[in-house]
Design a protein around this motif. Structure first.
Motif, short mmCIF file in Angstrom:
data_model
loop_
_atom_site.label_atom_id
_atom_site.label_comp_id
_atom_site.label_asym_id
_atom_site.label_seq_id
_atom_site.Cartn_x
_atom_site.Cartn_y
_atom_site.Cartn_z
N PRO A 196 0.81 -1.22 0.00
CA PRO A 196 0.00 0.00 0.00
C PRO A 196 0.84 1.27 0.00
CG PRO A 196 -0.98 -1.62 1.43
CD PRO A 196 0.31 -2.22 0.96
N GLU A 197 1.91 1.31 0.82
CA GLU A 197 2.70 2.56 0.87
C GLU A 197 3.36 2.85 -0.48
OE1 GLU A 197 3.06 -0.11 2.83
OE2 GLU A 197 5.15 -0.53 3.34
N ASP A 198 3.74 1.80 -1.20
CA ASP A 198 4.34 2.01 -2.52
C ASP A 198 3.28 2.45 -3.52
OD1 ASP A 198 6.77 1.29 -1.51
OD2 ASP A 198 6.56 -0.83 -2.07
N TYR A 199 2.12 1.79 -3.45
CA TYR A 199 1.05 2.17 -4.37
C TYR A 199 0.67 3.64 -4.17
CZ TYR A 199 -3.36 2.61 -6.73
OH TYR A 199 -4.36 3.05 -7.56
N PHE A 200 0.42 4.01 -2.91
CA PHE A 200 -0.10 5.36 -2.67
C PHE A 200 0.98 6.44 -2.83
CE2 PHE A 200 -3.37 2.75 -0.56
CZ PHE A 200 -4.43 3.17 -1.34
N GLY A 235 -0.20 6.62 -10.03
CA GLY A 235 -0.07 6.72 -11.49
C GLY A 235 0.87 5.68 -12.07
N LYS A 236 1.72 5.10 -11.23
CA LYS A 236 2.65 4.07 -11.71
C LYS A 236 1.95 2.73 -11.88
CE LYS A 236 7.27 5.22 -10.03
NZ LYS A 236 8.09 5.04 -8.83
N LEU A 282 -4.01 -1.36 -12.25
CA LEU A 282 -4.91 -1.64 -11.13
C LEU A 282 -6.14 -0.73 -11.14
CD1 LEU A 282 -2.20 -2.24 -8.39
CD2 LEU A 282 -3.84 -3.93 -9.25
N ALA A 283 -6.19 0.17 -12.10
CA ALA A 283 -7.30 1.13 -12.16
C ALA A 283 -8.20 0.89 -13.37
CB ALA A 283 -6.73 2.56 -12.22
N ARG A 284 -7.91 -0.18 -14.10
CA ARG A 284 -8.64 -0.40 -15.35
C ARG A 284 -10.11 -0.73 -15.12
NH1 ARG A 284 -4.43 -3.47 -17.13
NH2 ARG A 284 -5.70 -5.29 -16.67
#
Ligand SMILES: O=C(O)CCC(=O)C(=O)O
Length: 290
Positions: free
Chosen positions: A42-46, A50-51, A55-57
């Protein structure tokens, strides 16, 4: 922990149940560690969502299907207390695992709100029977704490929908939201529900939150109109051979592998299956071939 009888009874009465503290500490910890080899922490994702446009598709972009490269994840579907609960709930030892999905959701990736639906729409060609025959047992094993903020599954207790014909799979967005119960529970908990229960995914209520779960579904074997995933379809993957190699004969049987004593086994199949899966100990299968 062994799922208490009262929880299994609650599935029949309410359509779902939540068992807190289901996974033992080591199994939970190992599965949680394994998650970071599949998904961003989570800390890397947040740090930079945009990277991770993948995961947003869609709401389902965080789904990853069994098998996995991580033994700790492959062990989850055959966790002995889960299989025990399935045997007791389905009232049979002749059961199979018909779907395993790992699912990660990250707040803000997409809106995860859904309308209420019954899962049988893509778990059977027909409709569930209302009299406890051919039931499917669907589950979420929570791998992260799920509070009201973390997009809990929301379910409508069965008595409130008993007059809605089983042919109806979806409700309108917002319909019955006033009656839903949020399946909030700590990591390591198990939610079990039936495919005739109206439920929905919900969105996060705060930024920076995430939710991780493994969905493992069981059914009585032999009803060919029920199912979802095909294990032979995955058998070409090295990870499937690895997963099967680390299972007991009983656990392999849950994926459809012929058990010891099956008429499938003879000198030819023992030899050729051993060649296909050199890491699987064929001794239990050989023992019963005369
Ligand atoms: O993720 C959840 O909590 C439920 C999702 C769901 O019901 C579905 O996608 O069919």
């Amino acid at each position: 922990m062994r799922v208490p009888d009262k929880n299994l009874a609650e599935i029949w009465d309410q359509g779902f149940t939540v068992v807190e503290g289901f996974l033992d500490r080591d199994t939970l910890k190992a599965a949680q560690e394994a998650l970071w080899e599949v998904y961003p922490r989570p800390e890397d994702y947040f740090a930079d969502p945009g990277k991770h446009p993948d995961l947003a598709r869609s709401q389902f972009a965080g789904l990853r299907l069994f098998p996995y490269a991580q033994g700790a994840l492959n062990r989850m579907p055959v966790y002995p207390d889960l299989v025990d609960a399935a045997e007791r709930f389905l009232q049979s030892e002749d059961i199979e695992i018909y779907k395993v999905e790992l699912w990660a959701k990250y707040a803000g990736a997409i809106n995860y709100d859904q309308f209420h639906h019954r899962d049988y729409g893509n778990h059977t060609l027909v409709v569930p029977r209302a009299d406890r025959v051919h039931t499917q047992m669907t589950t979420f094993v929570l791998l992260s704490d799920v509070t009201e903020l973390d997009g809990p599954t929301k379910l409508v207790p069965l008595p409130l929908t008993k007059d809605i014909p089983l042919s109806k799979r979806d409700l309108k967005m917002g319909e019955m939201f006033e009656c839903e119960v949020a399946a909030t529970a700590p990591a390591g908990s198990l939610m079990i529900y039936k495919t005739d229960v109206f439920h929905r995914g919900s969105d996060f209520r705060a930024p920076g939150r995430s939710r991780f779960a493994m969905l493992i579904d069981f059914q009585q074997r032999g009803w060919r109109w029920n199912g979802k995933m095909s294990w032979p379809d995955r058998a070409g993957q090295r990870t499937m051979g690895d997963a099967l190699a680390h299972m007991t004969p009983r656990q392999r049987d849950l994926f459809g592998w012929p058990p010891p004593g099956s008429e499938y086994w003879n000198e030819q199949t023992l030899r050729d299956v051993a060649a296909r899966y050199p890491n699987i100990d064929m001794t239990p299968y050989r023992a019963q071939v005369s």
